[in-house]
Design an enzyme around this catalytic site. Sequence first.
Site, mmCIF file in Angstrom:
data_model
loop_
_atom_site.group_PDB
_atom_site.id
_atom_site.type_symbol
_atom_site.label_atom_id
_atom_site.label_comp_id
_atom_site.label_asym_id
_atom_site.label_seq_id
_atom_site.Cartn_x
_atom_site.Cartn_y
_atom_site.Cartn_z
ATOM 1 C CD GLN A 85 39.547 -5.228 26.047
ATOM 2 O OE1 GLN A 85 39.443 -4.436 26.980
ATOM 3 N NE2 GLN A 85 38.542 -6.014 25.688
ATOM 4 C CG HIS A 145 37.123 -3.996 30.651
ATOM 5 N ND1 HIS A 145 35.953 -4.271 31.335
ATOM 6 C CD2 HIS A 145 37.004 -4.645 29.449
ATOM 7 C CE1 HIS A 145 35.172 -5.038 30.582
ATOM 8 N NE2 HIS A 145 35.800 -5.283 29.435
ATOM 9 C CD GLU A 201 24.785 1.818 32.431
ATOM 10 O OE1 GLU A 201 24.380 0.876 33.118
ATOM 11 O OE2 GLU A 201 25.296 2.852 32.920
ATOM 12 C CE1 TYR A 208 25.391 8.646 36.101
ATOM 13 C CE2 TYR A 208 27.329 9.024 37.445
ATOM 14 C CZ TYR A 208 26.223 9.502 36.782
ATOM 15 O OH TYR A 208 25.934 10.847 36.817
ATOM 16 C CE1 TYR A 241 29.857 -10.440 26.055
ATOM 17 C CE2 TYR A 241 31.131 -10.097 28.055
ATOM 18 C CZ TYR A 241 30.646 -9.634 26.860
ATOM 19 O OH TYR A 241 30.920 -8.351 26.453
#
Length: 410
Positions: free
Chosen positions: A123, A184, A280, A290, A301
Site C-alpha cells: 500500500q 496502512h 467511520e 476514537y 476478516y
Amino acid sequence: MRPLPLVLSALALAACGGETTTAQTAAKPAAAASTQALETRPANAASQTPAFAGQTRAPRVSADVAFDVITVAEGLDKPWGLAFLPDGAMLVTEKPGRLRIVGKDGKLSAPVAGLPAVYDFKQGGLLDVAVGPDGLVYWSYAEKRDGGDGTAVARGKLVPGAAPKLENVQVIWRMTPTIEAGMHYGSRLVFAPDGKLFITTGERSIIPGRMQAQRLDGTFGKVVRVNPDGSIPADNPYVGQAGARPEIWSIGHRNLQSAAINPKTGQLWTVEHGPQGGDELNIPQAGKDYGWPTITYGQEYSGRPVGDGLTAKAGLEQPVYYWDPVIAPSGMAFYDANLFPAWKGSLFIGGLSEKKLVRLTLDGDRVVGEEWLLQDLGERLRDVRVGPDGAVYVLTDNAKGRILKLVPKA
C-alpha cells in the site's frame, strides 16, 4: 411514502481519443425523503447495534442532479492524490513514485524531478499532495528506513516548465516508530483555515502496530497537527506531556484515508477504514480517543470479533456515522460551490472496494441521507476534489487511471 430509487444511465464511453463524456442522471426523488435505508445488505457484524439513531444506514436521498462525466486526463499509473494549482492546472501523484502536472487541457507533464526516494511496496508509494497557503507543494509518501518503513511528509517549491522540478525540498515530518509493514500509511494532508497542517496516519495493520493506535509515544493511528515547517503548534493537546508525541491531535484511529475541512465550521472531518465493516466518519477533536482497537463496529476478516467485541466504552468517542458493509473510503470533499446548487452542503467520499462515489446529505453534524453515484464506472475511486470551476473531480485508481470531472448535464 415510496422508496427513492437511484437510477444511473448507462455509460457511453467513446472509443476515439480526446475527452469522453458520460451522461449520468439520478432518478427524481419522491416528494418527501424516504425512510428506507439505502444500504440493504446484511451487516458483517449483524448482532451489533448503533449507539444512536441515524448512526448508520441513512435513508436514500437523491439530490435529483443530472450530470455528465468528462475524462480530463488518462494514462495515469494508480493516481492517489490531486491538488489544484493557482492557475487551474493540477498536481497528481502516481503511487509508483511520480508527480505530474496536468494542464487544463489534460496534457500530462514529464514527471516532476526532485522528490525523495519513494517506497512503492504493497500500500506504500507516493500518496497525497496539497498546495499550502505559502504556495509550496506538500506531499506524503512511504519511505524505506533502517528497521522497516513509514509515512513521511515533505515540501518544496515547484518550478514548472518542460522539465518541471521541485527545489529546496525538506522532509518536515516522519511517522514514528519504524516497523516493517507495507500497510496502512493513512496519509491525507489537509490545511486548516489557520494554516496548520493536519496529517492522517494508519496503524500499520499488523498487530504490533494496531496496539499502538491508542498510545501517545508514537504516531500510528493518529491525526497529527503541525505547522507548515513541521514545528509543533503550542496549543496541541499533548504539548508538554511526558512521554507523548507533541504533534498528536487525536488517537485511536485505524487507517485514515479521507479528510477535509468543513467550510461551514472550519473543523476537520475524516473517514477511516474499518475492519470487515465499521468504516467511520469522525470529526476529530483535540485530545480525544476514537477507540481503535478497543471499540469498533465490524469484525475481523476471519469473522471473529475485534478484541473483546465492544462497540462502546466510557471515555471513547463514537463515530458520527459508520458503514457495515464498508465502502473502503479514500478521498473526500465538501461541496460548497455554485455549479451544482442541489449539491451544496453535501459531503462526497470516494469508494475503493465498492467502486462508487458516496454523497452524504448533512444536517449540521448529522448524516440524514446517502446517495451512491458512478457505480456504473466499475472503477476504484481514490480521491475526490472540488475544482475552482465548481466541478467535482475524481481519480480512478488503476494502472490506466483517469481524472474525471462531473459537470451539469449538457
